[in-house]
Design a protein around this motif. Sequence first.
Motif, PDB file in Angstrom:
ATOM      1  N   SER A 205       0.828  -1.212   0.000  1.00  0.00           N
ATOM      2  CA  SER A 205       0.000   0.000   0.000  1.00  0.00           C
ATOM      3  C   SER A 205       0.863   1.263   0.000  1.00  0.00           C
ATOM      4  N   ILE A 206       1.930   1.246   0.818  1.00  0.00           N
ATOM      5  CA  ILE A 206       2.836   2.404   0.849  1.00  0.00           C
ATOM      6  C   ILE A 206       3.514   2.578  -0.504  1.00  0.00           C
ATOM      7  N   ALA A 207       3.920   1.454  -1.128  1.00  0.00           N
ATOM      8  CA  ALA A 207       4.561   1.521  -2.448  1.00  0.00           C
ATOM      9  C   ALA A 207       3.609   2.123  -3.478  1.00  0.00           C
ATOM     10  N   ASP A 208       2.318   1.753  -3.415  1.00  0.00           N
ATOM     11  CA  ASP A 208       1.319   2.316  -4.342  1.00  0.00           C
ATOM     12  C   ASP A 208       1.223   3.837  -4.188  1.00  0.00           C
ATOM     13  N   ILE A 209       1.281   4.303  -2.939  1.00  0.00           N
ATOM     14  CA  ILE A 209       1.181   5.756  -2.685  1.00  0.00           C
ATOM     15  C   ILE A 209       2.371   6.492  -3.294  1.00  0.00           C
ATOM     16  N   TYR A 210       3.590   5.944  -3.082  1.00  0.00           N
ATOM     17  CA  TYR A 210       4.781   6.586  -3.657  1.00  0.00           C
ATOM     18  C   TYR A 210       4.801   6.480  -5.179  1.00  0.00           C
ATOM     19  N   ALA A 211       4.265   5.367  -5.713  1.00  0.00           N
ATOM     20  CA  ALA A 211       4.202   5.220  -7.168  1.00  0.00           C
ATOM     21  C   ALA A 211       3.270   6.263  -7.773  1.00  0.00           C
ATOM     22  N   ASP A 212       2.119   6.536  -7.112  1.00  0.00           N
ATOM     23  CA  ASP A 212       1.195   7.562  -7.593  1.00  0.00           C
ATOM     24  C   ASP A 212       1.833   8.948  -7.586  1.00  0.00           C
ATOM     25  N   LYS A 218      11.555   5.118  -4.023  1.00  0.00           N
ATOM     26  CA  LYS A 218      10.930   4.707  -2.767  1.00  0.00           C
ATOM     27  C   LYS A 218       9.895   3.610  -3.009  1.00  0.00           C
ATOM     28  N   ALA A 219       9.124   3.781  -4.080  1.00  0.00           N
ATOM     29  CA  ALA A 219       8.090   2.796  -4.385  1.00  0.00           C
ATOM     30  C   ALA A 219       8.692   1.419  -4.633  1.00  0.00           C
ATOM     31  N   SER A 220       9.810   1.365  -5.390  1.00  0.00           N
ATOM     32  CA  SER A 220      10.427   0.069  -5.689  1.00  0.00           C
ATOM     33  C   SER A 220      10.936  -0.613  -4.426  1.00  0.00           C
ATOM     34  N   LEU A 221      11.487   0.159  -3.496  1.00  0.00           N
ATOM     35  CA  LEU A 221      11.962  -0.424  -2.235  1.00  0.00           C
ATOM     36  C   LEU A 221      10.803  -1.053  -1.455  1.00  0.00           C
ATOM     37  N   TYR A 222       9.686  -0.338  -1.393  1.00  0.00           N
ATOM     38  CA  TYR A 222       8.541  -0.870  -0.641  1.00  0.00           C
ATOM     39  C   TYR A 222       7.898  -2.063  -1.361  1.00  0.00           C
ATOM     40  N   TYR A 223       7.890  -2.069  -2.695  1.00  0.00           N
ATOM     41  CA  TYR A 223       7.373  -3.236  -3.425  1.00  0.00           C
ATOM     42  C   TYR A 223       8.235  -4.464  -3.161  1.00  0.00           C
ATOM     43  N   LYS A 224       9.564  -4.265  -3.112  1.00  0.00           N
ATOM     44  CA  LYS A 224      10.463  -5.394  -2.827  1.00  0.00           C
ATOM     45  C   LYS A 224      10.252  -5.921  -1.415  1.00  0.00           C
ATOM     46  N   ASP A 225      10.022  -4.977  -0.468  1.00  0.00           N
ATOM     47  CA  ASP A 225       9.691  -5.424   0.894  1.00  0.00           C
ATOM     48  C   ASP A 225       8.371  -6.198   0.913  1.00  0.00           C
ATOM     49  N   LYS A 245       3.535  -4.790 -10.467  1.00  0.00           N
ATOM     50  CA  LYS A 245       3.648  -3.363 -10.170  1.00  0.00           C
ATOM     51  C   LYS A 245       5.087  -2.880 -10.309  1.00  0.00           C
ATOM     52  N   LEU A 246       6.027  -3.719  -9.920  1.00  0.00           N
ATOM     53  CA  LEU A 246       7.438  -3.362 -10.105  1.00  0.00           C
ATOM     54  C   LEU A 246       7.785  -3.268 -11.591  1.00  0.00           C
ATOM     55  N   GLY A 247       7.258  -4.225 -12.372  1.00  0.00           N
ATOM     56  CA  GLY A 247       7.491  -4.170 -13.819  1.00  0.00           C
ATOM     57  C   GLY A 247       6.928  -2.888 -14.419  1.00  0.00           C
ATOM     58  N   GLN A 255      13.427   1.930 -16.984  1.00  0.00           N
ATOM     59  CA  GLN A 255      14.457   0.946 -16.625  1.00  0.00           C
ATOM     60  C   GLN A 255      13.995  -0.392 -17.203  1.00  0.00           C
ATOM     61  N   PHE A 256      14.247  -0.543 -18.505  1.00  0.00           N
ATOM     62  CA  PHE A 256      13.591  -1.598 -19.278  1.00  0.00           C
ATOM     63  C   PHE A 256      14.040  -3.010 -18.896  1.00  0.00           C
ATOM     64  N   ASP A 257      15.330  -3.175 -18.576  1.00  0.00           N
ATOM     65  CA  ASP A 257      15.792  -4.517 -18.201  1.00  0.00           C
ATOM     66  C   ASP A 257      15.100  -5.006 -16.930  1.00  0.00           C
ATOM     67  N   SER A 258      15.046  -4.107 -15.930  1.00  0.00           N
ATOM     68  CA  SER A 258      14.360  -4.473 -14.682  1.00  0.00           C
ATOM     69  C   SER A 258      12.871  -4.693 -14.929  1.00  0.00           C
ATOM     70  N   ALA A 259      12.266  -3.870 -15.805  1.00  0.00           N
ATOM     71  CA  ALA A 259      10.847  -4.015 -16.118  1.00  0.00           C
ATOM     72  C   ALA A 259      10.586  -5.390 -16.741  1.00  0.00           C
ATOM     73  N   TYR A 260      11.453  -5.791 -17.696  1.00  0.00           N
ATOM     74  CA  TYR A 260      11.297  -7.086 -18.361  1.00  0.00           C
ATOM     75  C   TYR A 260      11.403  -8.238 -17.357  1.00  0.00           C
ATOM     76  N   TYR A 261      12.372  -8.145 -16.459  1.00  0.00           N
ATOM     77  CA  TYR A 261      12.596  -9.212 -15.475  1.00  0.00           C
ATOM     78  C   TYR A 261      11.369  -9.393 -14.577  1.00  0.00           C
ATOM     79  N   TYR A 262      10.878  -8.297 -14.020  1.00  0.00           N
ATOM     80  CA  TYR A 262       9.765  -8.410 -13.083  1.00  0.00           C
ATOM     81  C   TYR A 262       8.463  -8.793 -13.767  1.00  0.00           C
TER      82      TYR A 262
END
Length: 480
Positions: A205-212, A218-225, A245-247, A255-262
């Motif tokens: 939920s926190i990651a969604d807020i930072y993504a918006d 910050k959002a990527s760190l919270y999504y990984k958590d 969501k990370l993708g 950041q296309f490589d990371s997007a493809y991976y996730y």
Amino acid sequence: MKNLISFLFVSLIASSLVAGQQHRIDSLLKVLPKVENEQRVDLLNELAFQYSLISASDAERFVSEASSAAQASSYKKGLAESLKIQGILHYVRNEYSVAVEYCYQALKLYEELNDMSGKAKVLNNLSMIFTRQNQFDKARDFSLESLKLKRSIGDSLGVVNSLLSLAEYYRNTRDFTKALDYCNEALDRLKILKNTWATGNAYSSIADIYADQEEYSKASLYYKDAIRYARLSNDHMQVVAANNKLGQLFLNSEQFDSAYYYLHTAIALARQKSSRSQEMEGLKFLSVYFERMGQLDSALYFTRQVSALERVIFENERREQIATIQMLYDYQQKEQELGFQRKIVKRQYIAIGGVSLILVLSVLLGFKFYGLNKTNHLAKEALMKLNIEINKMNENLEMKVKERTEEIALQNQKLVEYAFFTAHEVRGPLARILGLVELARIKELSDDREEILERLQEAAQELDEIIRIINRKLESSRSK
């Protein structure tokens, strides 16, 4: 080569997630054949909930069996739990209207049972569903009502879920400060509760807020958590959603490589867990990825896959909706039949109660009549004894009267004899005395006075003797 390594890594993650969840399911399946009735319904619901995290089809199978068993045994609490789980399953498949219908049915049963905990959970589920449908005011109202109930019954984990629902409401209304406040309050509570599943939701939920707010780092760190905690709690759907969501996040930040991976990770996990909606979402972003990379053929390929998957999902949803409508119709029919049977049973109970009351009154009257009859019998016996005693008294009285009569007759006889005796015995001497007295008065007989006195004395002595005889007779009669 890089893609192959990514898929192998995803497969390894999926295997590790299944292992822990399967252990819990295996232990429940071992117990299932040993329990019956309400315990079996509760166990089937628990299995359905566990499978909802790894296999929607298995979850549906168990929850359907639980629902049927609960209806057959009129186990309302078990049926309410089944309806709640079915609502969650349809929510995960994005079938929101059907999910709402199940939630409302569960809510009605929980209200009938006065189960505040179950009611609060369903209200929270309704909040999530209406949030997904962008009906934010309804979502907020349900969240606040759920939060109030959970605070009143001391449901700490439930309070956390309601706080996260309110955070989702404020995120969608673009009030990010309040949204973060609710999320942080939920995290503070979760540090005490140590619930990994809810912690993963809070981080997501926190990651969604930072993504918006486009704060992607910050959002990527919270999504990984969120992914880390979802793996610990074996919540596969949360893992897939966070990877998607990370993708999307890395795609937006180019950041296309990371997007493809996730995105590949999310698609592989979604396929493994038969989550078509999550797979379709991943395919959409993958199509965008290839479009931005200039690989239009690959973009077109994945777009067609999305279209084919949409058709499959649409057909499945239509079949499920038809099955759901049929099930709801059957449920309503059974409810009507049960209502009719309850009325019949109620009437039978009333009739049995009336007959029982009549029997009780009859027994009481019987005892009363028995008591009266016994009293009458005793009174009759007493009366008979009294009659006997009266008869005896009458006989004694008659005897006494007879004796008294005889006594009186005897006395009368004696009086007669006395009178006769007096009349004859007493009159003789008395007459001689009177004659002698007259003789004594005559002057010419003065020479014979001595002889007259002598004769007078003899007559007086004779009269005295007679009087003595009379006295003896009277005394002898008195002594008798």
